[in-house]
Design a protein around this motif. Structure first.
Motif, short mmCIF file in Angstrom:
data_model
loop_
_atom_site.label_atom_id
_atom_site.label_comp_id
_atom_site.label_asym_id
_atom_site.label_seq_id
_atom_site.Cartn_x
_atom_site.Cartn_y
_atom_site.Cartn_z
N TYR A 173 26.12 78.29 27.84
CA TYR A 173 27.52 78.75 27.91
C TYR A 173 27.59 80.27 27.82
N LEU A 174 26.86 80.86 26.87
CA LEU A 174 26.86 82.31 26.73
C LEU A 174 26.10 82.99 27.87
N SER A 175 25.00 82.39 28.28
CA SER A 175 24.17 82.98 29.34
C SER A 175 24.91 83.07 30.66
N ASN A 176 25.81 82.13 30.90
CA ASN A 176 26.52 82.07 32.17
C ASN A 176 27.76 82.97 32.23
N LYS A 177 28.05 83.67 31.15
CA LYS A 177 29.20 84.56 31.17
C LYS A 177 28.95 85.73 32.11
N LEU A 178 29.89 85.98 33.01
CA LEU A 178 29.74 87.10 33.93
C LEU A 178 29.94 88.43 33.21
N ASN A 179 30.90 88.45 32.30
CA ASN A 179 31.18 89.67 31.55
C ASN A 179 30.76 89.46 30.10
N LYS A 180 29.78 90.22 29.66
CA LYS A 180 29.24 90.04 28.32
C LYS A 180 29.78 91.09 27.34
N THR A 181 30.93 91.69 27.67
CA THR A 181 31.58 92.62 26.76
C THR A 181 33.01 92.16 26.50
N LYS A 182 33.59 92.70 25.43
CA LYS A 182 34.95 92.35 25.01
C LYS A 182 35.11 90.84 24.83
N VAL A 183 34.09 90.20 24.31
CA VAL A 183 34.13 88.76 24.09
C VAL A 183 34.50 88.48 22.63
N LEU A 184 35.61 87.81 22.44
CA LEU A 184 35.99 87.28 21.12
C LEU A 184 36.61 85.91 21.36
N GLU A 185 35.87 84.89 20.98
CA GLU A 185 36.30 83.52 21.23
C GLU A 185 36.30 82.73 19.92
N CYS A 186 37.31 81.89 19.77
CA CYS A 186 37.46 81.16 18.52
C CYS A 186 38.60 80.16 18.67
N SER A 222 34.57 79.68 12.59
CA SER A 222 33.59 80.19 13.57
C SER A 222 34.25 81.16 14.54
N SER A 223 33.45 82.13 14.99
CA SER A 223 33.89 83.09 16.01
C SER A 223 32.67 83.50 16.84
N ILE A 224 32.89 83.71 18.13
CA ILE A 224 31.86 84.24 19.03
C ILE A 224 32.27 85.66 19.39
N MET A 225 31.36 86.62 19.22
CA MET A 225 31.68 88.02 19.51
C MET A 225 30.55 88.69 20.28
N SER A 226 30.90 89.54 21.22
CA SER A 226 29.90 90.38 21.87
C SER A 226 29.63 91.59 20.99
N ALA A 227 28.52 92.27 21.25
CA ALA A 227 28.09 93.37 20.38
C ALA A 227 29.12 94.50 20.35
N ASP A 228 29.77 94.78 21.48
CA ASP A 228 30.75 95.87 21.51
C ASP A 228 31.96 95.55 20.64
N VAL A 229 32.34 94.28 20.56
CA VAL A 229 33.46 93.88 19.71
C VAL A 229 33.11 94.09 18.24
N ILE A 230 31.88 93.76 17.87
CA ILE A 230 31.43 94.01 16.50
C ILE A 230 31.56 95.50 16.16
N ARG A 231 31.10 96.36 17.06
CA ARG A 231 31.16 97.81 16.81
C ARG A 231 32.61 98.28 16.69
#
Length: 314
Positions: A173-186, A222-231
Motif C-alpha cells: 500500500y505504501l510502496s504504490n503511493k505515487l506521491n510520498k510527501t505530505k502523507v498523513l493518514e488515519c 494509529s497514524s501514517i506519516m511521510s518524513a516531511d510531515v514529521i519534520r
C-alpha cells in the motif's frame, strides 16, 4: 511559517466537505510568547534516558514504526515483538520498530525496562513521567527522536501497543503511493466537542481550550506519516501551546498549523475481535477488548493469507 499561516486564517472553511470553525487557529497564531516557553514541548530539551540511536544509522529505512507503550506494559511489547514486529523486511523494504516510553518512579520496573532495552535494543525513554496526562510529551518526544536519529526514513507510523499492523497489506500500500510527501493518514474525526463535565476522563476546562469544537484530528491509535510531515509537525511544536489531549494536539493542532491535510483511507482500521475469521484486508486492527491471545490469532491469519492484492474490505 507563521506569516504564511496568518495570511490563510479564516473563521469558517470547508474541510473534506464539512464546514468547520477555525477560531482556534486565530487563537493559537496570536498566542503570547509566555505560553511557548515549555522546556520540552517548545524548547525540545529532551534527553533520551534509553536510546536505540543505531536503528536508522547507515541504512535506508522504508518504514519506522513508533509504538507508544506504557512503562508497565511488558506483555504487550512481547506480543508485538513476536507478531508483526518480527518482520524486519518485506518486499525488500526495511522496517524498524521502536517502543516509546516515559519515565517511571518505580525503581524495580525501571531496572526491568533497562534490561529489556539491552536485550532487544528497541526502546527509547524520554525525560518525562509516563502518564496519560503526559502523552503529549511522548508525542513530541517521538518527533524529536525521529528528526534527530532517523531522519532518513520514508514513512513513519505511530501506533499504540494494542494495535496489530497488517504488514503484508501495508507495505505494498505504501510502496504504490505515487506521491510520498505530505502523507498523513488515519481515522480522522471532525466536529468533536470538548468534554466539559469535571468527572469525565477527558474533561477540558475553558481555560485549556475555549472553543466549541476541536479541529479535525487523527484518532490516537494509529497514524501514517511521510518524513516531511514529521519534520513540519516538529517545527510546528514551537508555535502551539501545550495541550494535554495528545491526539487532538499531535493529530489535530500540529497538522493544522503546518497545513497538512488528513486522509482517512479505505480499509484503514477495524476491531480485532470482529476480524479473527475475516479476510485480513485492513491496514490496522485494534485489540479493543484487550484479549492477550487475539493478536497472535490475528497475526497467524495475516501470515496465512496470500492474496492481499485482491483484498476487498467490508
Amino acid at each position: 511559517m507563521q506569516k504564511k499561516m496568518l495570511s490563510g486564517s479564516r473563521k469558517v472553511i470547508r474541510y473534506n466537505g464539512r464546514r468547520i470553525s477555525t477560531e482556534f487557529e486565530l487563537f493559537y497564531l496570536n498566542v503570547s510568547t509566555d505560553k511557548l516557553m515549555e522546556p520540552l514541548i517548545h524548547k525540545h530539551r529532551y534527553i533520551s534516558l534509553l536510546n536505540t540511536s543505531m536503528k536508522c544509522k547507515h541504512k535506508y529505512v522504508f518504514l519506522l514504526v513508533l509504538i507508544h507503550s506504557a512503562t508497565y506494559k511488558f506483555d504487550e511489547r512481547h506480543v508485538i515483538r513476536n507478531t508483526f514486529g518480527s518482520i524486519s523486511k518485506f518486499d525488500n523494504k526495511h522496517i524498524e520498530y521502536v517502543f516509546v516510553l516515559g519515565q517511571t518512579m518505580n525503581d524495580t520496573q525501571q531496572k526491568e525496562i533497562e534490561q529489556e532495552g539491552v536485550k532487544y535494543r528497541d526502546i527509547i525513554q524520554g525525560n518525562f513521567i509516563d502518564s496519560y496526562r503526559n502523552l503529549t510529551y511522548k508525542r513530541v518526544f517521538s518527533l524529536f527522536w525521529v528528526n534527530r536519529f532517523c531522519n532518513n526514513v520514508t514513512y513513519v507510523i505511530k501506533i499504540d501497543d494494542d494495535i496489530t499492523i497488517n504488514i503484508p497489506f501495508l507495505i505494498p500500500y505504501l510502496s504504490n503511493k505515487l506521491n510520498k510527501t505530505k502523507v498523513l493518514e488515519c481515522l480522522y474525526l471532525i466536529g468533536i466537542k470538548p468534554y466539559r463535565k469535571p468527572r469525565n476522563k477527558w474533561y477540558t476546562t475553558l481555560s485549556e481550550y475555549p472553543f466549541a469544537t476541536f479541529p479535525p484530528y487523527c484518532a490516537g491509535p494509529s497514524s501514517i506519516m511521510s518524513a516531511d510531515v514529521i519534520r513540519e509537525m516538529y517545527e510546528a511544536t514551537t508555535l502551539v501551546p501545550f495541550f494535554w489531549l495528545e491526539d487532538v494536539y499531535g493529530g489535530g493542532f500540529l497538522p493544522w498549523i503546518s497545513r497538512t491535510g488528513i486522509v482517512h483511507p479505505k480499509c484503514y482500521i477495524k476491531e480485532l475481535q470482529a476480524s479473527l475469521k475475516d479476510t485480513p484486508c485492513h491496514l490496522f486492527y485494534i485489540n479493543d477488548i484487550k484479549n492477550a491471545s487475539h493478536p497472535y490469532i490475528m497475526w497467524k491469519t495475516i501470515e496465512n493469507y496470500t492474496q492481499n492484492l485482491l483484498c476487498k474490505c467490508k
